[in-house]
Enzyme design. Structure first.
Site: not given
Ligand code: 13P
Length: 333
Positions: A137, A221, A179, A47
Site C-alpha cells: 500500500k 483504495k 490509495e 504493540r
Molecule cells: P482508516 O480505515 O482508519 O481510515 O485507515 C485505512 C488506511 O489504511 C489509511 O491509510
C-alpha cells in the site's frame, strides 16, 4: 504489456467475495495512539500484544482476505516466536506491507503534501517478498480546503509517485494498492467531495495508464464520497452510495482489479452502514469491499481495554466486526 498471472492470483485472493482487508499498518507512533485508547504505553511489547490479538482471533479468515502490515510488524513474531506473516499465511490470509514513508510539505502549496518513499523501493520490495508480503500500500493525502485546494499540481505529483510505486511493486510480483485518501476532515459539502475525488481518480488512472501500470494487477483504495466531518449537513448512506459510485463510474477503468475503502475517521457503525448501502446498489464492474483500520480495530480495543482477562472478548469483538463488514460488503445488513 506482459501479463503477470501471479499478480492476478493475489488480487483475486484479496478480493474474494464477502471478504475485506484489515489495515493494521499503523506506524509505531500511530500504534501508540491505539494503545493510548486502552491506557497502555507505546512500547514494543504492547504493540506486539495488540497485533497478536488481531492476527490470532478465531475465524477472522472467513471475513478477512489480507492484512496490511507496517515494516516493524512484518518483522515481528508471536510470543511463541512465529513470524506474524507466517501466522497469517497459514490461515490463508495474504500479508501486505505499507511502503510509503509518510508525507512532507509540498513547497509553495499551502497545506498540501506529497508522500515519500521511492528511494531503494525495489530493494525493499525484494526483502518484503522474502518476508512473505504479496501486496503493498502507498497512501497519498489529498486535503480539501478552500476553492484552490487541492491543486491539480499537487494531485499530479502524488499520482506520479503512486504510478512509480505501482510499477516497481508489479515488477517485484507484489500487487500495489494505490490509495489517494481524500481527507474527511473539513467543512466541505458532499458535492465538493465528489468533484475532488472524481478529479483525483481521473488524474490517477490517466497517470497509471501513461506509465503502463497493469490495472488488472492493481487495487484502488479510496475514500467514500461524503461531506466533510464539520459540514452542517451530514450525508445519508444512500447519498454516500450514489455519490461514491457516480465517482467511480466517471474515473475508474473497468480493467482495475477492484476497489477497497478506507474508513477515514468515520465511526465503525457509519463505515459499515455506508458500505452496505453501496453494495445494495447491486453488482458493479469491479469487486468492491472494505480495507478499514480504525473502524475494525476500535470495537476490539474497547472490548480489550488493555487487560489480559479481556483478550478472548477482544478477539470475539474483532470477529464480530469483521463479520458485519463482510455482510455489509454483500449488502446483506
Ligand atoms: P482508516 O480505515 O482508519 O481510515 O485507515 C485505512 C488506511 O489504511 C489509511 O491509510
Amino acid at each position: 504489456m506482459k501479463k503477470n498471472t501471479k499478480l492476478y492470483e493475489t488480487a483475486a485472493a484479496l478480493l474474494e467475495t464477502g471478504k475485506g482487508i484489515l489495515a493494521a499498518d499503523e506506524s509505531d507512533s500511530t500504534a501508540g495512539k491505539r494503545l493510548s485508547m486502552v491506557h497502555l504505553p507505546n512500547e514494543p511489547e504492547h504493540r506486539r500484544n495488540f497485533r497478536e490479538l488481531l492476527f490470532t482471533a478465531p475465524d477472522i479468515e472467513k471475513y478477512i482476505s489480507g492484512v496490511i502490515l507496517y515494516d516493524s510488524t512484518l518483522r515481528e513474531a508471536t510470543k511463541e516466536s512465529i513470524p506474524f506473516a507466517d501466522v497469517l499465511t497459514a490461515r490463508g490470509i495474504v500479508p501486505g506491507i505499507k511502503v510509503d514513508l509518510g508525507t512532507k510539505d509540498l513547497e509553495g502549496f499551502k497545506g498540501e503534501v506529497v508522500s515519500q518513499g521511492l528511494d531503494n523501493l525495489a530493494e525493499r520490495f525484494a526483502e518484503y517478498y522474502d518476508l512473505g508480503a504479496r501486496f503493498a500500500k502507498w497512501r497519498a493525502v489529498i486535503t480539501i480546503d478552500d476553492e484552490e485546494t487541492p491543486t491539480d499540481a499537487a494531485i499530479k505529483m502524488n499520482c506520479i509517485m503512486l504510478a512509480r510505486y505501482a510499477q516497481i511493486a508489479q515488477a517485484s510480483n507484489i500487487v500495489p494498492i494505490v490509495e489517494p485518501e481524500v481527507i474527511h476532515e473539513g467543512d466541505h459539502s458532499l458535492e465538493r467531495a465528489e468533484m475532488v475525488t472524481t478529479r483525483t481518480l481521473q488524474i490517477l488512472f490517466q497517470t497509471l495508464i501513461e506509465y503502463k501500470v497493469d490495472l488488472a494487477g492493481l487495487i484502488l483504495k479510496s475514500s467514500m464520497v461524503l461531506a466533510g466531518n464539520a459540514h452542517s449537513e451530514q450525508t445519508t448512506p444512500e447519498e454516500v452510495a450514489n455519490a461514491t459510485l457516480r465517482t467511480f463510474h466517471m474515473s475508474v477503468p473497468h480493467t482495475c482489479a477492484g476497489i477497497v475503502f478506507l474508513s477515514g475517521g468515520q465511526t465503525p457503525e457509519r463505515s459499515t452502514d455506508n458500505l452496505n448501502a453501496i453494495a445494495k446498489l447491486g453488482e458493479q464492474p469491479w469487486p468492491i469491499t472494505y480495507s478499514y483500520s480504525r473502524a475494525i480495530e476500535e470495537p476490539m480495543l474497547k472490548a480489550w481495554g488493555g487487560k489480559p482477562e479481556n483478550e478472548e472478548a477482544a478477539k470475539e469483538a474483532l470477529r464480530a466486526t469483521c463479520e458485519r463488514n463482510s455482510l455489509a460488503s454483500l449488502g446483506k445488513l
